[in-house]
Design a protein around this motif. Structure first.
Motif, PDB file in Angstrom:
ATOM      1  N   HIS A 571      13.906 -20.234  24.177  1.00 40.83           N
ATOM      2  CA  HIS A 571      12.556 -19.715  24.287  1.00 40.83           C
ATOM      3  C   HIS A 571      11.580 -20.446  24.628  1.00 40.83           C
ATOM      4  CE1 HIS A 571      15.087 -17.330  21.079  1.00 40.83           C
ATOM      5  NE2 HIS A 571      14.281 -16.048  21.285  1.00 40.83           N
ATOM      6  N   ASP A 572      11.142 -20.477  25.807  1.00 40.32           N
ATOM      7  CA  ASP A 572      10.023 -21.339  26.277  1.00 40.32           C
ATOM      8  C   ASP A 572       8.654 -20.793  26.160  1.00 40.32           C
ATOM      9  OD1 ASP A 572      11.855 -23.352  26.906  1.00 40.32           O
ATOM     10  OD2 ASP A 572      12.239 -22.513  28.919  1.00 40.32           O
ATOM     11  N   ILE A 573       7.944 -21.454  25.462  1.00 38.47           N
ATOM     12  CA  ILE A 573       6.553 -20.703  25.423  1.00 38.47           C
ATOM     13  C   ILE A 573       5.218 -21.835  25.651  1.00 38.47           C
ATOM     14  CG2 ILE A 573       4.827 -19.732  23.638  1.00 38.47           C
ATOM     15  CD1 ILE A 573       7.218 -18.760  22.081  1.00 38.47           C
ATOM     16  N   LYS A 574       4.616 -21.621  26.846  1.00 38.57           N
ATOM     17  CA  LYS A 574       3.558 -22.495  27.298  1.00 38.57           C
ATOM     18  C   LYS A 574       2.447 -22.932  26.331  1.00 38.57           C
ATOM     19  CE  LYS A 574       1.290 -24.027  31.556  1.00 38.57           C
ATOM     20  NZ  LYS A 574       1.310 -23.713  32.878  1.00 38.57           N
ATOM     21  N   TYR A 590      13.007 -22.353  19.855  1.00 44.23           N
ATOM     22  CA  TYR A 590      11.654 -21.962  20.412  1.00 44.23           C
ATOM     23  C   TYR A 590      11.193 -23.242  20.951  1.00 44.23           C
ATOM     24  CZ  TYR A 590      12.426 -17.099  18.569  1.00 44.23           C
ATOM     25  OH  TYR A 590      12.826 -15.958  18.488  1.00 44.23           O
ATOM     26  N   THR A 591      10.847 -23.609  22.181  1.00 46.51           N
ATOM     27  CA  THR A 591      10.172 -24.607  22.469  1.00 46.51           C
ATOM     28  C   THR A 591       8.895 -24.186  22.793  1.00 46.51           C
ATOM     29  OG1 THR A 591      12.165 -25.512  23.340  1.00 46.51           O
ATOM     30  CG2 THR A 591       9.896 -26.607  24.013  1.00 46.51           C
ATOM     31  N   VAL A 592       7.841 -24.803  21.902  1.00 49.31           N
ATOM     32  CA  VAL A 592       6.467 -24.357  21.788  1.00 49.31           C
ATOM     33  C   VAL A 592       5.576 -25.471  22.332  1.00 49.31           C
ATOM     34  CG1 VAL A 592       4.497 -23.072  20.619  1.00 49.31           C
ATOM     35  CG2 VAL A 592       6.966 -22.521  20.207  1.00 49.31           C
ATOM     36  N   TYR A 593       4.867 -25.343  23.425  1.00 46.94           N
ATOM     37  CA  TYR A 593       4.063 -26.285  24.017  1.00 46.94           C
ATOM     38  C   TYR A 593       2.643 -26.700  23.023  1.00 46.94           C
ATOM     39  CZ  TYR A 593       1.943 -29.354  27.396  1.00 46.94           C
ATOM     40  OH  TYR A 593       1.325 -30.329  28.242  1.00 46.94           O
ATOM     41  N   GLY A 594       2.322 -25.533  22.672  1.00 48.33           N
ATOM     42  CA  GLY A 594       1.295 -25.481  21.669  1.00 48.33           C
ATOM     43  C   GLY A 594       1.540 -25.698  20.178  1.00 48.33           C
ATOM     44  N   SER A 595       1.065 -25.090  19.416  1.00 51.34           N
ATOM     45  CA  SER A 595       1.096 -25.116  18.158  1.00 51.34           C
ATOM     46  C   SER A 595       1.975 -23.638  17.557  1.00 51.34           C
ATOM     47  CB  SER A 595      -0.282 -25.265  17.194  1.00 51.34           C
ATOM     48  OG  SER A 595      -0.674 -26.495  17.770  1.00 51.34           O
ATOM     49  N   VAL A 596       2.211 -23.693  16.221  1.00 54.07           N
ATOM     50  CA  VAL A 596       2.736 -22.531  15.688  1.00 54.07           C
ATOM     51  C   VAL A 596       2.168 -22.194  14.236  1.00 54.07           C
ATOM     52  CG1 VAL A 596       4.756 -21.572  14.491  1.00 54.07           C
ATOM     53  CG2 VAL A 596       5.204 -23.061  16.561  1.00 54.07           C
ATOM     54  N   GLY A 597       1.424 -21.040  14.297  1.00 54.02           N
ATOM     55  CA  GLY A 597       0.725 -20.572  12.959  1.00 54.02           C
ATOM     56  C   GLY A 597       1.355 -19.408  12.477  1.00 54.02           C
ATOM     57  N   ILE A 598       2.246 -19.478  11.584  1.00 51.95           N
ATOM     58  CA  ILE A 598       2.849 -18.423  10.871  1.00 51.95           C
ATOM     59  C   ILE A 598       1.959 -17.752   9.786  1.00 51.95           C
ATOM     60  CG2 ILE A 598       4.622 -17.309   9.499  1.00 51.95           C
ATOM     61  CD1 ILE A 598       5.425 -18.679  12.074  1.00 51.95           C
TER      62      ILE A 598
END
Length: 746
Positions: A571-574, A590-598
């Motif tokens: 999963h590529d997420i810009k 999940y390759t997340v270029y930004g941040s991850v906020g659960i």
């Protein structure tokens, strides 16, 4: 004299008997001696083979531990074992090597087993009918004993080290708590571990704060030493981070071109289907058709070939039926607005200045419908056409059934909604849809699209402050699957609505670009999901499947939303991944270029996919770049965060593959850390959490424990534990094969 002769004769007979007995027993004695000799030869061969097996097993185990990845470890092991055998005069083909459970029975411990099998020739044994050769096997086991690694490790000598506060209890009996700075264990907190290492200071507020695996202070090893980053040169961690470049460079899929409908030419003539039969019939004949009236219905019968209508009018309350064939072509030069019901029948219909279907509704036979301009329906429509092309907007206000549709091209906006059931295509054939001006569903409508391919451009109108390709606001919008989706300018799922993209199959594919404001993309809104909505994406695990989100995946408001994301290898997420309500992440990286906020956007537990969930992410690796705008609120400044009050979070890393045991991999240079904030209870985290230049922090009532049979390893610039309990173990020790020592055990 005779007696002497008798004795002499007797002795002569005995000598003959002895000679005969010797002759009979001599071969057996020789064969037995040969067997003894050859057995001794076999014993000597056995001793030599055992010596070589021991050497080869040890060499194979050392090579296995030294390998940089599991994909190369087995090959290196076999090569080393056979090379040692060849040096000792035994061909490589006579040597096999394998990874097996250790014969010592030690739990979770493997060994390298090497088997050397040669044969010795049997020469004397042939005299007694035995085999001509004797197989001589030997076997050895070299146990792979893992080193006692660090399962909680603070890397920075100038940061806070490993710090426990607020009653935190850490259990890590098979590994070490390590810090390149301080380790602080004040009264009320505790560590149960194989060891503690520190590089500046170690403080223990109360006796017994740090104990060994057996529960006593005497068995814990506390040492002052520096602990390097075990993953600083790890190839697989670097490869996982390398994908961030791909995610950051994602481009929006191209907007589809508007359909081109050729403008018919020729002579166009008027027809008025009214209450004057004679006039209507004369006009029909001039058009190459015949007309007949039965009650309030006109039947217009036209043979194959083009029929060009100029002004087409129908008297009030009258219905019209076109009784042609699929080879009949009807061209309408003037705008057409229907009143009473219309049955357009089979054939090709081209409306050169738009078509509006009024209160009586309409039906179409098999064939093609072309509209230059706009197509609008305000009453029920059924159609058997396989192809519809509209150069302008296509507006559907109420029920429409197009079960035979395989090609839909709209140059403007496909606007479906208000009320009723709308069906586009069927399960018998895939649907190809290109919607240049976007797609919008609204109202209480129930909208269904057959499986197929969907290429959607950008809407001109803004929703929720931006222009999207698809605004899903209907009560229910469902796309069959497997399907492929290419959305030039993002997706907006309105609060309270239901949207399912690809409700069957595993070969779905998603390419979704960023939304627009004015003339530029807004990378925070590639997918925007409103509160109380249900949004599900079918799995994308097929050979040609892709999952590319060219901006943020933003579940903007808790409010009871349920979001289910595809399983996909990658999963590529810009942008960023920001969740609320309940979120289920399908398996994969999940390759997340930004941040991850659960839970960064609020909301609590929601029943989603049949279970009460905050976040459910099994077999998931999150590779976080931390680029772009930082998280806010209780997650301010972090690259990864489980927000305050957000409960029931389950995140478990894959057990196989390139990112095996990697749960969350943080930025290599940006300083945003990982934060499990106050109130984020019920958290199960399994795998490696790695933030070498950011803090790893568990705060308040946050509780983190590893799932059964898995691991939890926390590595950060500093590791700050405040309240709750942590169950830690080593996941990765610098290379995939585990490192550690080698012991010949059998």
């Amino acid at each position: 004299m005779r007696f002497v002769e008798f004795l002499a004769g007797l002795f002569a007979q005995r000598r003959g008997a002895v000679s005969l007995l010797a002759a009979l027993t001599l071969p057996c004695l020789i064969g037995t001696a040969g067997l003894v000799v050859e057995y001794g030869h076999g014993v000597l061969e056995k001793v030599e083979n055992q010596r070589v097996a021991d050497l080869s097993a040890y060499a194979g185990a050392v090579a296995y531990n030294a390998a940089t990845s599991t994909s190369t470890a087995t090959t290196a092991m076999t090569s080393a074992a056979q090379a040692v055998a060849v040096l000792n005069g035994i061909p490589a083909a006579k040597v096999t090597a394998a990874i097996v459970p250790s014969p010592t029975g030690t739990a979770n411990t493997n060994a390298v087993r090497v088997t050397v099998t040669t044969s010795v020739p049997l020469i004397f044994a042939r005299l007694v009918g035995s085999s001509a050769t004797l197989a001589v096997p030997a076997q050895a086991y070299a146990e792979l004993r893992p080193s006692v690694g660090s399962c909680i490790l603070a890397l920075s000598p100038s940061a806070g080290g490993v710090s426990l506060t607020g009653g935190t209890k850490v259990t890590a009996t098979g590994c070490v708590i390590a810090s390149d700075a301080t380790v602080s264990v004040p009264c009320g907190t505790g560590i149960k571990s194989a060891g503690v290492s520190y590089n500046t200071t170690f403080t223990q507020g109360c006796p017994g704060g740090v104990i060994g695996p057996d529960g006593t202070a005497a068995t814990v090893v506390i040492a002052k030493k520096s602990t390097p980053d075990p993953l600083a040169s790890d190839a697989e961690t670097a490869a996982a981070r390398g994908r961030l470049t791909t995610a950051g460079a994602l481009a929006a899929p191209a907007s589809p071109a508007a359909p081109v409908v050729a403008t018919p030419t020729g002579t166009f003539k008027d027809i008025d289907l009214a209450y004057n039969p004679s006039s209507t019939q004369t006009q029909a004949i001039a058009l190459g058709c015949t007309a007949s009236q039965s009650g309030s219905t006109w039947t217009l019968t036209c043979p194959s070939g083009p029929h060009n209508f100029n002004a087409f009018t129908v008297g009030g309350g009258l219905s019209v039926t076109f009784a042609g064939s699929t080879g009949t072509t009807y061209n309408f030069a003037q705008p057409v607005t229907t009143g009473a019901s219309m049955n357009f029948g089979p054939g090709t219909f081209t409306f050169m200045q738009g078509l509006t279907i009024g209160y009586g509704g309409a039906s179409f036979g098999s064939g093609t419908l072309n509209v230059i301009g706009t197509l609008a329906t305000t009453a029920a429509v059924t159609g058997a056409q396989s192809t519809i092309a509209v150069t302008g907007d296509f507006t559907v206000s109420t029920s429409i059934t197009l079960n035979a549709l395989t090609s839909l091209k709209v140059g403007g906006l496909l606007n479906v909604g208000t009320y009723g059931t709308m069906t586009f295509g069927s399960s018998s054939a895939p649907l190809s849809a290109t919607l240049t001006g976007g797609l919008q569903t609204a109202g209480s409508a129930v909208v269904t699209f057959a499986a197929g391919s969907f290429s959607i451009g950008r809407m001109t109108a803004a929703n929720d402050g931006a222009q999207y390709s698809f605004y899903s606001g209907a009560a229910s919008t469902i796309f069959g699957g497997p399907s492929s989706f290419a959305l030039n300018s993002g997706l907006d799922v309105k609060g309270g609505s239901t949207l399912i993209l690809g409700n069957a199959g595993t070969d779905n594919s998603f390419r979704i670009g960023p939304s627009y404001v004015g003339s530029g993309p807004v990378y925070s809104n590639a997918i925007l999901v409103g509160g109380g909505s249900t949004f599900k994406m079918g799995d994308a695990t097929g050979t040609n499947s892709v999952f590319e989100i060219g901006g943020s995946f933003n579940i903007a408001s808790g409010g009871g939303s349920c979001t289910v994301v595809s399983a996909a290898a990658q999963h590529d997420i810009k942008g960023s991944l920001l969740t609320a309500g309940a979120t289920v992440l399908g398996a994969g990286v999940y390759t997340v270029y930004g941040s991850v906020g659960i839970g960064a956007n609020g909301g609590g537990d929601v029943t989603c996919n049949g279970a009460t969930t905050g976040l459910l992410a099994n077999n998931v690796s999150l590779i976080v770049g931390g680029n772009g705008a930082a998280l806010t609120g209780t997650c301010a400044g972090q690259s990864f965060c489980v927000a305050a009050g957000y409960a029931n979070v389950i995140l478990s890393a894959p057990t196989t593959g390139a990112t095996a045991k990697m749960a969350i991999i943080g930025p290599a240079s940006l300083t945003g850390g990982a934060f499990f904030t106050e109130g984020s209870s019920g958290t199960t985290l399994s795998g490696l959490v790695y933030f070498p230049v950011g803090s790893v922090r568990l705060d308040g009532a946050a509780s983190v424990g590893n799932a059964t049979g898995q691991c939890l390893q926390l590595i950060g610039k500093e590791v700050l534990l405040n309240g709750g309990s942590t169950l830690a173990s080593t996941c990765i020790a610098g290379n995939s094969s585990g490192g550690g020592s080698v012991v010949l055990v059998q």
